[in-house]
Motif scaffolding. Structure first.
Motif, PDB file in Angstrom:
ATOM      1  N   ILE A   1       0.859  -1.182   0.000  1.00  0.00           N
ATOM      2  CA  ILE A   1       0.000   0.000   0.000  1.00  0.00           C
ATOM      3  C   ILE A   1       0.899   1.236   0.000  1.00  0.00           C
ATOM      4  O   ILE A   1       1.896   1.296   0.720  1.00  0.00           O
ATOM      5  N   GLN A   2       0.507   2.219  -0.817  1.00  0.00           N
ATOM      6  CA  GLN A   2       1.402   3.350  -1.050  1.00  0.00           C
ATOM      7  C   GLN A   2       0.636   4.678  -1.028  1.00  0.00           C
ATOM      8  O   GLN A   2      -0.490   4.783  -1.517  1.00  0.00           O
ATOM      9  N   GLN A   3       1.294   5.661  -0.461  1.00  0.00           N
ATOM     10  CA  GLN A   3       0.789   7.038  -0.433  1.00  0.00           C
ATOM     11  C   GLN A   3       0.536   7.539  -1.854  1.00  0.00           C
ATOM     12  O   GLN A   3       1.327   7.314  -2.764  1.00  0.00           O
ATOM     13  N   ASP A   4      -0.579   8.223  -2.065  1.00  0.00           N
ATOM     14  CA  ASP A   4      -0.870   8.837  -3.367  1.00  0.00           C
ATOM     15  C   ASP A   4      -0.104  10.151  -3.486  1.00  0.00           C
ATOM     16  O   ASP A   4      -0.222  11.034  -2.638  1.00  0.00           O
ATOM     17  N   VAL A   5       0.696  10.263  -4.555  1.00  0.00           N
ATOM     18  CA  VAL A   5       1.408  11.519  -4.825  1.00  0.00           C
ATOM     19  C   VAL A   5       1.074  12.012  -6.233  1.00  0.00           C
ATOM     20  O   VAL A   5       1.815  12.771  -6.834  1.00  0.00           O
ATOM     21  N   GLY A   6      -0.070  11.552  -6.751  1.00  0.00           N
ATOM     22  CA  GLY A   6      -0.429  11.824  -8.142  1.00  0.00           C
ATOM     23  C   GLY A   6      -0.548  13.296  -8.468  1.00  0.00           C
ATOM     24  O   GLY A   6      -0.882  14.121  -7.615  1.00  0.00           O
ATOM     25  N   TYR A   7      -0.265  13.618  -9.740  1.00  0.00           N
ATOM     26  CA  TYR A   7      -0.386  14.990 -10.235  1.00  0.00           C
ATOM     27  C   TYR A   7      -1.394  14.982 -11.375  1.00  0.00           C
ATOM     28  O   TYR A   7      -1.256  14.204 -12.337  1.00  0.00           O
ATOM     29  N   LEU A   8      -2.413  15.816 -11.263  1.00  0.00           N
ATOM     30  CA  LEU A   8      -3.454  15.893 -12.288  1.00  0.00           C
ATOM     31  C   LEU A   8      -3.297  17.154 -13.131  1.00  0.00           C
ATOM     32  O   LEU A   8      -3.023  18.233 -12.608  1.00  0.00           O
ATOM     33  N   HIS A   9      -3.485  16.989 -14.445  1.00  0.00           N
ATOM     34  CA  HIS A   9      -3.512  18.124 -15.366  1.00  0.00           C
ATOM     35  C   HIS A   9      -4.708  17.927 -16.285  1.00  0.00           C
ATOM     36  O   HIS A   9      -4.756  16.986 -17.072  1.00  0.00           O
ATOM     37  N   ASP A  10      -5.705  18.816 -16.166  1.00  0.00           N
ATOM     38  CA  ASP A  10      -6.942  18.685 -16.958  1.00  0.00           C
ATOM     39  C   ASP A  10      -7.543  17.292 -16.799  1.00  0.00           C
ATOM     40  O   ASP A  10      -7.867  16.623 -17.791  1.00  0.00           O
ATOM     41  N   THR A  11      -7.696  16.846 -15.558  1.00  0.00           N
ATOM     42  CA  THR A  11      -8.270  15.545 -15.179  1.00  0.00           C
ATOM     43  C   THR A  11      -7.418  14.354 -15.615  1.00  0.00           C
ATOM     44  O   THR A  11      -7.865  13.206 -15.524  1.00  0.00           O
ATOM     45  N   ARG A  12      -6.214  14.595 -16.081  1.00  0.00           N
ATOM     46  CA  ARG A  12      -5.334  13.506 -16.518  1.00  0.00           C
ATOM     47  C   ARG A  12      -4.211  13.304 -15.502  1.00  0.00           C
ATOM     48  O   ARG A  12      -3.554  14.271 -15.112  1.00  0.00           O
ATOM     49  N   ASN A  13      -3.969  12.055 -15.135  1.00  0.00           N
ATOM     50  CA  ASN A  13      -2.789  11.745 -14.346  1.00  0.00           C
ATOM     51  C   ASN A  13      -1.562  11.919 -15.228  1.00  0.00           C
ATOM     52  O   ASN A  13      -1.550  11.502 -16.391  1.00  0.00           O
ATOM     53  N   VAL A  14      -0.524  12.540 -14.676  1.00  0.00           N
ATOM     54  CA  VAL A  14       0.708  12.786 -15.436  1.00  0.00           C
ATOM     55  C   VAL A  14       1.889  12.220 -14.652  1.00  0.00           C
ATOM     56  O   VAL A  14       2.050  12.502 -13.465  1.00  0.00           O
ATOM     57  N   ASP A  15       2.681  11.406 -15.317  1.00  0.00           N
ATOM     58  CA  ASP A  15       3.962  11.029 -14.727  1.00  0.00           C
ATOM     59  C   ASP A  15       5.038  11.088 -15.811  1.00  0.00           C
ATOM     60  O   ASP A  15       4.757  11.367 -16.981  1.00  0.00           O
ATOM     61  N   PHE A  16       6.263  10.859 -15.396  1.00  0.00           N
ATOM     62  CA  PHE A  16       7.415  10.983 -16.298  1.00  0.00           C
ATOM     63  C   PHE A  16       8.197   9.680 -16.310  1.00  0.00           C
ATOM     64  O   PHE A  16       8.168   8.899 -15.354  1.00  0.00           O
ATOM     65  N   ARG A  17       8.879   9.450 -17.416  1.00  0.00           N
ATOM     66  CA  ARG A  17       9.820   8.328 -17.510  1.00  0.00           C
ATOM     67  C   ARG A  17      11.167   8.876 -17.971  1.00  0.00           C
ATOM     68  O   ARG A  17      11.258   9.534 -19.003  1.00  0.00           O
ATOM     69  N   ILE A  18      12.187   8.601 -17.171  1.00  0.00           N
ATOM     70  CA  ILE A  18      13.551   9.019 -17.517  1.00  0.00           C
ATOM     71  C   ILE A  18      14.380   7.761 -17.769  1.00  0.00           C
ATOM     72  O   ILE A  18      14.298   6.784 -17.031  1.00  0.00           O
ATOM     73  N   TYR A  19      15.138   7.781 -18.845  1.00  0.00           N
ATOM     74  CA  TYR A  19      15.956   6.634 -19.240  1.00  0.00           C
ATOM     75  C   TYR A  19      17.376   6.856 -18.741  1.00  0.00           C
ATOM     76  O   TYR A  19      18.103   7.706 -19.251  1.00  0.00           O
ATOM     77  N   MET A  20      17.740   6.091 -17.724  1.00  0.00           N
ATOM     78  CA  MET A  20      19.065   6.180 -17.125  1.00  0.00           C
ATOM     79  C   MET A  20      19.893   4.992 -17.607  1.00  0.00           C
ATOM     80  O   MET A  20      19.491   3.841 -17.434  1.00  0.00           O
TER      81      MET A  20
END
Length: 502
Positions: free
Chosen positions: A286-305
């Motif tokens: 179980i995990q804390q919600d840290v979601g970011y919404l933009h115009d009702t859309r969940n947004v996350d990022f992917r970085i290639y390391m």
């Protein structure tokens, strides 16, 4: 380095060009050397030949065949009386992927360009009794043949790029046989990541609070603190099995899942999905919600390391994923659209260029440090990190993926980023193997650029009979006193004039 078979009656001999003694005079003192190809080695008599060019090496007829050396070009390293050709790199993939040879050929052909042997195999192709690999090797295009995969039996490699889960026993075996030159060496899931990274006080601030799910009370207690939480399988990918739970109005609860979408219940214990998760509590966290919404859309990022030829973690690229309205995940099934990372920063935060630079630098530093922590638990070199930036620009690391997919690149239409991401792990593997390979495409471009400059200088000095430069990408011609650089378009039938130099 081209490997030639010297057709004589002599056996167990290695031939080097006589010109090599100019830069390495110490070689003339050697009568015998130990010759290495992957894990195979053999003591050979050494001789120098005038007829070999600087880019050629010879072997007596019995050596090349017995050691299984294919007709491709290799890099050469010489340390004392130890002579190696390579690198020999094993690309270890799944049974499903090895059936798609044409796709894998296209990846290697378009992205990887250096001398050496790239082997393709599955775990089933590893013969631990004979210490050899059954599979395919990549034959680059030649004047007479197109690039292709060819079947064969090969020695154990110098280094391994692992894209499949292997048993601990097999992992340890390969680790031992390559002296640790295997990545991504150990499998880990979301829970392993939390346990590995959370003890570090710095990176802990960039991880959503997470705990193992043991009972319904865990959910209720977490909701009292965060009001919205995620129930996630400890293993798995693609957003499968993820449930969002949040407090609703008048004591109700709102649940969102991939299967059922958004729905409300009065008591969590009355929900069959929650009941099933609790019964399999060992598999969930179980995990804390840290979601970011933009115009009702969940947004996350992917970085290639990825690690490069210097064996250091570097950022190859960064993209943002905008989920469909109402979706709790941003995986491909629930994806609305993608943006290049910096463009997404600008869209979401509307910062100045200076602030965008600082934000990008911060993200890269945090993710690089997280990768360094991973290296305390194995050897890794190719990781895609999913993270969220909240309203304040704080970085929250969600997941670190070793076997991520490449479909996003066709959606975002960034073929350059795709080629870089395919190429870097092989450059890293070459470095692990002890070879400093040169990207032949970069060398060719450098030569073309120099030819362009030299031709331009001749034209500006009014030298006679200067031939225009013609290549796949550009042409330099002269009209009167004007030099015109034409950029050839691959999408239009006519050339476009892009630059004039007076």
């Amino acid at each position: 380095m081209n490997i030639k078979t010297i057709k004589t009656e002599e056996v167990d001999k290695l031939y080097l060009p006589k010109t090599i003694t100019i830069s390495k005079p110490e070689l003339t003192e050697l009568k015998k050397v130990t010759f290495h190809f992957g894990s195979r080695k053999k003591e050979l008599a050494l001789e120098f030949l005038d007829e070999l060019s600087q880019n050629e090496m010879g072997l007596s007829h019995n050596v090349k065949e017995k050691m299984g050396i294919p007709d491709i070009c290799f890099e050469l390293t010489i340390m004392g009386d130890q002579i190696r050709i390579g690198p020999v790199i094993l690309y270890l993939v799944s049974k499903r992927l090895i059936k798609r040879l044409e796709i894998l050929k296209e990846r290697i052909e378009k992205s990887v360009s250096f001398d050496g042997l790239i082997l393709l195999s599955t775990v089933d192709g590893i013969n631990t009794d004979e210490n050899q690999i059954e599979g395919y090797y990549f034959q680059p295009s030649t004047n007479t043949e197109d690039a292709q995969w060819k079947e064969g039996v090969f020695p154990y490699p110098d280094a391994i790029f692992k894209r499949v889960v292997t048993s601990e026993e097999m992992t340890e075996h390969l680790y031992d046989k390559t002296n640790g030159r295997i990545f991504n060496s150990h499998y880990f899931n979301k829970w392993d990541m939390w346990e590995w990274l959370a003890p570090d006080s710095f990176i802990r601030r960039h991880l959503p609070y997470t705990q193992a799910l043991t009972s319904l009370d865990d959910i209720y207690q977490m909701l009292d603190v965060y009001e919205c939480v995620y129930l996630k399988p400890k293993s798995g990918s693609g957003g499968k099995g993820i449930i969002q739970v949040k407090k609703g109005q008048k004591g109700t609860y709102e649940l969102t899942s991939q299967k059922k979408g958004l729905y409300q219940i009065e008591q969590l214990e009355n929900d069959p999905i929650i009941d099933k998760i609790i019964k399999n509590k060992e598999d969930y966290m179980i995990q804390q919600d840290v979601g970011y919404l933009h115009d009702t859309r969940n947004v996350d990022f992917r970085i290639y390391m990825q690690k490069n030829e210097t064996q250091e973690w570097t950022c190859t690229g960064l993209i943002a994923r905008f989920g469909k309205p109402g979706s709790v995940t941003t995986n491909l099934r629930n994806l609305d659209y993608l943006l290049e990372g910096r463009e997404a920063f600008r869209k979401l935060f509307n910062n100045s260029e200076h602030d965008l630079n600082q934000l990008e630098k911060k993200v890269k530093n945090i993710c690089s440090y997280a990768c360094e922590l991973l290296d305390q638990h194995g050897c890794f070199g190719d990781i895609a990190i999913d993270f969220i930036l909240d309203n304040s620009g704080h970085v929250w690391i969600l997941e670190m993926n070793k076997r991520y997919g490449y479909k996003s690149f066709s959606i975002i239409e960034d073929s350059l980023l795709y080629r870089k991401i395919i190429r870097k792990p092989f450059m890293y593997a070459s470095s692990l193997a002890g070879f400093h390979v040169k990207d032949k495409r970069k060398l060719q471009k450098k030569k073309q650029d120099q030819l362009f400059i030299n031709t331009m200088k001749k034209l500006l000095n009014n030298e006679p009979n200067v031939q225009p430069i013609v290549s796949d990408s550009c042409e330099l011609v002269m009209f009167g006193k004007e030099i015109v650089h034409y950029q050839k378009s691959h999408h239009k039938s006519k050339d476009e004039k892009t630059e004039s130099i007076h």
